[in-house]
Design a protein around this motif. Sequence first.
Motif, PDB file in Angstrom:
ATOM      1  N   ASN A   1     -10.101  77.744 110.341  1.00 16.05           N
ATOM      2  CA  ASN A   1      -9.601  76.852 109.287  1.00 16.05           C
ATOM      3  C   ASN A   1     -10.533  75.668 109.072  1.00 16.05           C
ATOM      4  O   ASN A   1     -10.797  75.268 107.935  1.00 16.05           O
ATOM      5  N   HIS A   2     -11.025  75.124 110.171  1.00 17.04           N
ATOM      6  CA  HIS A   2     -11.989  74.006 110.083  1.00 17.04           C
ATOM      7  C   HIS A   2     -13.217  74.446 109.280  1.00 17.04           C
ATOM      8  O   HIS A   2     -13.682  73.723 108.394  1.00 17.04           O
ATOM      9  N   SER A   3     -13.716  75.664 109.556  1.00 12.46           N
ATOM     10  CA  SER A   3     -14.924  76.162 108.873  1.00 12.46           C
ATOM     11  C   SER A   3     -14.684  76.328 107.372  1.00 12.46           C
ATOM     12  O   SER A   3     -15.578  76.053 106.559  1.00 12.46           O
TER      13      SER A   3
ATOM     14  N   TYR B   1     -20.056  79.920 109.037  1.00 11.55           N
ATOM     15  CA  TYR B   1     -20.559  80.497 110.290  1.00 11.55           C
ATOM     16  C   TYR B   1     -21.051  79.449 111.291  1.00 11.55           C
ATOM     17  O   TYR B   1     -21.473  79.808 112.377  1.00 11.55           O
ATOM     18  N   HIS B   2     -21.004  78.147 110.927  1.00 14.03           N
ATOM     19  CA  HIS B   2     -21.694  77.151 111.762  1.00 14.03           C
ATOM     20  C   HIS B   2     -21.117  77.067 113.181  1.00 14.03           C
ATOM     21  O   HIS B   2     -21.829  76.761 114.121  1.00 14.03           O
ATOM     22  N   ASP B   3     -19.823  77.365 113.340  1.00 18.31           N
ATOM     23  CA  ASP B   3     -19.193  77.214 114.661  1.00 18.31           C
ATOM     24  C   ASP B   3     -18.861  78.556 115.322  1.00 18.31           C
ATOM     25  O   ASP B   3     -17.982  78.601 116.190  1.00 18.31           O
TER      26      ASP B   3
ATOM     27  N   ALA C   1     -20.438  67.069 106.770  1.00 20.87           N
ATOM     28  CA  ALA C   1     -19.130  67.645 106.414  1.00 20.87           C
ATOM     29  C   ALA C   1     -18.348  68.017 107.676  1.00 20.87           C
ATOM     30  O   ALA C   1     -17.131  67.791 107.761  1.00 20.87           O
ATOM     31  N   ASP C   2     -19.035  68.561 108.658  1.00 23.42           N
ATOM     32  CA  ASP C   2     -18.416  68.970 109.927  1.00 23.42           C
ATOM     33  C   ASP C   2     -17.831  67.751 110.648  1.00 23.42           C
ATOM     34  O   ASP C   2     -16.668  67.741 111.061  1.00 23.42           O
ATOM     35  N   THR C   3     -18.648  66.698 110.758  1.00 23.44           N
ATOM     36  CA  THR C   3     -18.205  65.484 111.456  1.00 23.44           C
ATOM     37  C   THR C   3     -16.981  64.888 110.766  1.00 23.44           C
ATOM     38  O   THR C   3     -15.984  64.543 111.420  1.00 23.44           O
TER      39      THR C   3
HETATM   40 FE   LIG Z   1     -17.689  72.406 113.181  1.00 23.15          FE
END
Ligand SMILES: [Fe+2]
Length: 489
Positions: A282-284, A311-313, A417-419
């Motif tokens: 969900n975060h991705s 796919y980053h995580d 965006a991730d942070t």
């Molecule tokens: Fe992340």
Amino acid sequence: MIDDVRDLSVVEKKKILARKRFFKCLGQCIAGIVIATCACALFGLFMASDFLAAFKPSAVYKTVGLFVTAFWINALLFAGVYRFAGKDGKPVRDYWLCTIIAVITYIVSMVSSKMLNVFAMPLTLSTLVIIELIGRRSATLTTALVAILVIFTYVFSGGSYDISLVVAAAICNGLTALVVNFFVHKHYNRLKFLLMALFSPLIVQPIVVAVTLALGDVSINMFWHFVWSYGSAVAAALLFMPLVAMFEGIFNIADDFRLSELCNLSNPLLKRLASEAPGTFNHSLVVGNLAEACASAIGENPNMARCAAYYHDIGKLKAPLYFSENQSSYNPHDELIPEVSVSMITSHTLFGEILARQNKLPSEIVDICRQHHGTAPVGYFYRKALSLREDGELAVNKYTYAGPKPQTKIAAIIMVADTIEAAMRAFTPDTREEYVNRINKLVDEKVELRQFDECPITMGDIAVIKTTIIEVLPSIHHRRVDYDKRKKD
Ligand SMILES: [Fe+2]
Ligand SMILES: [Fe+2]
């Protein structure tokens, strides 16, 4: 990061790095330039006249001329493709792809123009393939250079060939490619795609007829020129898709076709992420929405940004429960010392890179799996470890990600965006000011940690990214921000 404040030492450093990059790239491509030059020149001699006679002293000027032309064209192809690839691109991969397609196109063009018809050259097909895989500028350059080499080969070979007709055929082929590329879109349904592939080449056919008439070739030849020109254009429109798929696989290229396939949520790796690490999944998805908007805002590829975010995580699949978004009540970190917790957390970038490689994801996404945390510290566990120290001192370097820092603008977007997504999920601001300040602070922290030093993003880009996230995030989280607490008070 290129700061708005002029720093001469940084500018000088960047020039030296750019020069080093160019020569490193040239070193990796020089074999291609030599091989392509020899292949084109020898095949040109073979097609032009008696092959053995070309090496006799009497024909030395023609032979040397063809070699020099072939070298000049291949060197220009390298220089152009390197220039068009830009700082974020992959010039070596682009060069090898363009060279292979150029040499094949040249050989087939010489054979087809001599054996079949001068309008049967496959320049349209090669242009369409390169447009899809690399871009319009590299495609135009490659087609123009191949056309020039074909024309020069006819000039060197002498004989009774009509050079004007060869020039006209090359131009018509190139024009057809641009027209077909304009009208035939991958988003069409199959019937519309077929209709466009059949009818769009007709737009250039009046020029083919007009050129033939202008050259005084009013005979059955005009009919055959029309047939071959139209036939090769339709064949190109229908064939370029399978060829694109083939080159995508060989060169591991992330064009829009491949990116949209990878973004399909039924992709096995994303399905695995959804079932084994639903919080991360969900975060991705949310990071994907933010990254896509940011990439569009600063002129980067939004499809690449979304795909990289999805796919980053993936590295978290190794131990999903060690990440807060996948925990419900049990937290394994309660039983671990901070050093072990940090190594579990930070290893997801390395494992992500390995998993991405194993699944043959495009190299841009593999790099982002590794770079999206840069060399930032894992603040929570550093503070936890610090609180356990009696002397109150602790080196931060053992509590940071291994890096490298983001190397491209898209990697920097994913980092931001991730942070922000991770931090704002657990943050409920009372006022809009508080909400904006929090986002600004999160991004400024990354800037202060010099996480964008190694990518070509500017302060202007960072400002645009901040503004975009401030606007887009509330609608994605579906959470109403109470912008004016004072009214309530
Ligand atoms: Fe992340
Ligand atoms: Fe991560």
